[in-house]
Design a protein around this motif. Structure first.
Motif, PDB file in Angstrom:
ATOM      1  N   GLY A  31      -3.219  -5.919  -0.037  1.00 43.95           N
ATOM      2  CA  GLY A  31      -2.681  -4.642   0.393  1.00 43.95           C
ATOM      3  C   GLY A  31      -2.236  -4.644   1.843  1.00 43.95           C
ATOM      4  N   LYS A  32      -1.898  -3.472   2.330  1.00 41.60           N
ATOM      5  CA  LYS A  32      -1.356  -3.307   3.670  1.00 41.60           C
ATOM      6  C   LYS A  32      -2.195  -2.307   4.459  1.00 41.60           C
ATOM      7  CE  LYS A  32       2.738  -1.503   6.037  1.00 41.60           C
ATOM      8  NZ  LYS A  32       3.912  -0.618   5.875  1.00 41.60           N
ATOM      9  N   LEU A  33      -2.492  -2.656   5.707  1.00 39.13           N
ATOM     10  CA  LEU A  33      -3.169  -1.756   6.638  1.00 39.13           C
ATOM     11  C   LEU A  33      -2.393  -1.794   7.941  1.00 39.13           C
ATOM     12  CD1 LEU A  33      -6.935  -2.697   6.105  1.00 39.13           C
ATOM     13  CD2 LEU A  33      -5.847  -0.547   5.460  1.00 39.13           C
ATOM     14  N   CYS A  34      -1.792  -0.676   8.312  1.00 40.67           N
ATOM     15  CA  CYS A  34      -0.970  -0.696   9.515  1.00 40.67           C
ATOM     16  C   CYS A  34      -0.997   0.654  10.210  1.00 40.67           C
ATOM     17  CB  CYS A  34       0.474  -1.075   9.171  1.00 40.67           C
ATOM     18  SG  CYS A  34       1.444  -1.556  10.631  1.00 40.67           S
ATOM     19  N   THR A  35      -0.854   0.618  11.517  1.00 47.35           N
ATOM     20  CA  THR A  35      -0.784   1.831  12.319  1.00 47.35           C
ATOM     21  C   THR A  35       0.638   2.384  12.379  1.00 47.35           C
ATOM     22  OG1 THR A  35      -0.639   0.417  14.279  1.00 47.35           O
ATOM     23  CG2 THR A  35      -2.811   1.303  13.715  1.00 47.35           C
ATOM     24  N   PHE A  36       1.585   1.670  11.806  1.00 47.82           N
ATOM     25  CA  PHE A  36       2.930   2.173  11.544  1.00 47.82           C
ATOM     26  C   PHE A  36       3.128   2.197  10.030  1.00 47.82           C
ATOM     27  CE2 PHE A  36       5.771   1.106  15.495  1.00 47.82           C
ATOM     28  CZ  PHE A  36       5.149   2.099  16.215  1.00 47.82           C
ATOM     29  N   ILE A  39       9.906   2.387   7.571  1.00 51.67           N
ATOM     30  CA  ILE A  39      10.709   2.500   6.357  1.00 51.67           C
ATOM     31  C   ILE A  39      11.412   1.189   6.031  1.00 51.67           C
ATOM     32  CG2 ILE A  39      11.019   4.978   6.688  1.00 51.67           C
ATOM     33  CD1 ILE A  39      13.870   4.430   7.615  1.00 51.67           C
ATOM     34  N   TYR A  40      11.408   0.225   6.963  1.00 48.31           N
ATOM     35  CA  TYR A  40      12.036  -1.071   6.699  1.00 48.31           C
ATOM     36  C   TYR A  40      11.023  -2.192   6.473  1.00 48.31           C
ATOM     37  CZ  TYR A  40      11.185  -1.760  11.744  1.00 48.31           C
ATOM     38  OH  TYR A  40      10.604  -1.856  12.998  1.00 48.31           O
ATOM     39  N   CYS A  41       9.731  -1.883   6.413  1.00 55.60           N
ATOM     40  CA  CYS A  41       8.705  -2.925   6.346  1.00 55.60           C
ATOM     41  C   CYS A  41       8.779  -3.711   5.043  1.00 55.60           C
ATOM     42  CB  CYS A  41       7.317  -2.310   6.492  1.00 55.60           C
ATOM     43  SG  CYS A  41       5.990  -3.538   6.433  1.00 55.60           S
ATOM     44  N   GLU A  42       8.830  -5.027   5.149  1.00 56.24           N
ATOM     45  CA  GLU A  42       8.916  -5.876   3.969  1.00 56.24           C
ATOM     46  C   GLU A  42       7.659  -5.799   3.108  1.00 56.24           C
ATOM     47  OE1 GLU A  42       9.421  -9.821   5.411  1.00 56.24           O
ATOM     48  OE2 GLU A  42       7.383  -9.964   6.183  1.00 56.24           O
ATOM     49  N   CYS A  43       6.543  -5.298   3.655  1.00 57.68           N
ATOM     50  CA  CYS A  43       5.294  -5.186   2.898  1.00 57.68           C
ATOM     51  C   CYS A  43       5.193  -3.869   2.133  1.00 57.68           C
ATOM     52  CB  CYS A  43       4.093  -5.330   3.834  1.00 57.68           C
ATOM     53  SG  CYS A  43       3.975  -6.936   4.634  1.00 57.68           S
ATOM     54  N   GLY A  44       6.173  -2.998   2.287  1.00 61.19           N
ATOM     55  CA  GLY A  44       6.170  -1.734   1.566  1.00 61.19           C
ATOM     56  C   GLY A  44       5.516  -0.606   2.342  1.00 61.19           C
ATOM     57  N   PHE A  45       5.419   0.542   1.710  1.00 57.01           N
ATOM     58  CA  PHE A  45       4.813   1.709   2.336  1.00 57.01           C
ATOM     59  C   PHE A  45       3.285   1.635   2.252  1.00 57.01           C
ATOM     60  CE2 PHE A  45       8.917   3.890   1.010  1.00 57.01           C
ATOM     61  CZ  PHE A  45       9.438   3.886   2.291  1.00 57.01           C
ATOM     62  N   ASN A  46       2.618   2.162   3.262  1.00 53.72           N
ATOM     63  CA  ASN A  46       1.157   2.121   3.319  1.00 53.72           C
ATOM     64  C   ASN A  46       0.507   2.723   2.068  1.00 53.72           C
ATOM     65  OD1 ASN A  46       1.541   1.080   5.868  1.00 53.72           O
ATOM     66  ND2 ASN A  46       0.755   2.865   6.961  1.00 53.72           N
ATOM     67  N   ALA A  47       0.971   3.900   1.671  1.00 53.63           N
ATOM     68  CA  ALA A  47       0.316   4.624   0.586  1.00 53.63           C
ATOM     69  C   ALA A  47       0.389   3.879  -0.744  1.00 53.63           C
ATOM     70  CB  ALA A  47       0.937   6.008   0.437  1.00 53.63           C
ATOM     71  N   LEU A  48       1.404   3.048  -0.901  1.00 57.80           N
ATOM     72  CA  LEU A  48       1.592   2.330  -2.164  1.00 57.80           C
ATOM     73  C   LEU A  48       0.968   0.944  -2.145  1.00 57.80           C
ATOM     74  CD1 LEU A  48       5.323   3.278  -2.853  1.00 57.80           C
ATOM     75  CD2 LEU A  48       3.246   4.432  -3.644  1.00 57.80           C
ATOM     76  N   ARG A  49       0.394   0.544  -1.019  1.00 60.51           N
ATOM     77  CA  ARG A  49      -0.126  -0.815  -0.881  1.00 60.51           C
ATOM     78  C   ARG A  49      -1.556  -0.819  -0.332  1.00 60.51           C
ATOM     79  NH1 ARG A  49       3.002  -5.516  -2.196  1.00 60.51           N
ATOM     80  NH2 ARG A  49       5.034  -4.730  -2.852  1.00 60.51           N
ATOM     81  N   ARG A  50      -2.331   0.162  -0.663  1.00 60.72           N
ATOM     82  CA  ARG A  50      -3.693   0.235  -0.124  1.00 60.72           C
ATOM     83  C   ARG A  50      -4.540  -0.897  -0.685  1.00 60.72           C
ATOM     84  NH1 ARG A  50      -3.837   4.659   2.820  1.00 60.72           N
ATOM     85  NH2 ARG A  50      -2.700   6.539   2.205  1.00 60.72           N
TER      86      ARG A  50
END
Length: 258
Positions: A31-36, A39-50
């Protein structure tokens, strides 16, 4: 399709800006954990990649890095750079400073010619332990996509308090031991907002911020992979070159990745 990276070590990969890079990912692999929440992040949106897994521990990072560097040494294919990147903001790891110390020690043992790089969004630089750790790395690469707060809210989408004026002053306090990384692109966000930051309305205030920070280098780049938001597109090469020319005219070293 957006991507997630293995953790804690991935690659080596060929970086557009850094050469043969061995990645260090301090975020869980699932998953993804980020302080940003760009909208262009290759890892996707935070909410969809917890993620469901925990962060790798300091000990796990050191052991995995040592094992990979030992293997690469045996095959005589050592990296040009050890790069902290991956599925989110690396400096948010609670043991980031200690992990940097471990990494430098392993670098010195296995591949003393390799650089240690950190790709960061600058949101944690105000923390003394993070700031001091970043002073130790070779390439302290910090994101500053614009000096416009509205653009940052629309595109970078900080998940906590973020004041670009404070970020600029913190980056200035590195006294030149910092590389500014800026994404230029065109298009519209999912809600129809124009996100083109290549015009003088954005570029000139951004150059003023670069003047304030006085970085050792400026990295200009554009979209290279699929983005989670639709409607985004690369900034044309001639536009990136024009922006780079403006920055070089001010006396700064600039690299451009198309």
């Amino acid at each position: 399709m957006t991507v997630l990276y293995p953790s804690p070590i991935f690659g080596p990969v060929r970086s557009r800006r850094l050469g043969i890079s061995l990645g260090i990912n301090l975020i869980p692999a699932d998953g993804k954990l980020c302080t940003f929440d760009c909208i262009y992040c290759e890892c996707g949106f935070n909410a969809l990649r917890r993620p469901t897994m925990p962060r790798p521990t300091r000990q796990q990072v050191a052991a995995a890095l040592e094992a990979q560097l030992s293997l690469m040494q045996q095959t005589d294919k050592l990296p040009d750079v050890l790069t902290f990147a991956g599925n989110g903001e690396p400096t948010a790891h609670p043991d980031f400073a200690a992990i940097i110390d471990d990494t430098i020690e392993l670098r010195n043992h296995f591949c003393p010619n390799a650089k240690v790089s950190v790709l960061s969004n600058a949101t944690m630089c105000h923390k003394p332990e993070v700031f001091d750790a970043l002073l130790k790395v070779d390439n302290n690469i910090q994101k500053l996509d614009t000096a416009d707060p509205r653009y940052i809210k629309t595109v970078d989408r900080p998940v906590g308090n973020y004041h670009v004026e404070n970020i600029i002053q913190t980056l200035k306090s590195f006294h030149g031991h910092v590389i500014i990384q800026t994404m230029f692109m065109r298009g519209v966000s999912d809600d129809g907002t124009d996100i083109d930051n290549t015009s003088d309305n954005y570029v000139l205030p951004w150059i003023e911020a670069v003047h304030t920070i006085r970085p050792q280098q400026v990295m200009i780049y554009t979209i290279d992979r699929e983005t989670p938001a639709r409607g985004l597109c690369k900034a044309p090469a001639e536009v990136l070159d024009h922006i780079a020319q403006k920055v070089r005219a001010e006396g700064f070293t600039v690299s451009v990745s198309y």
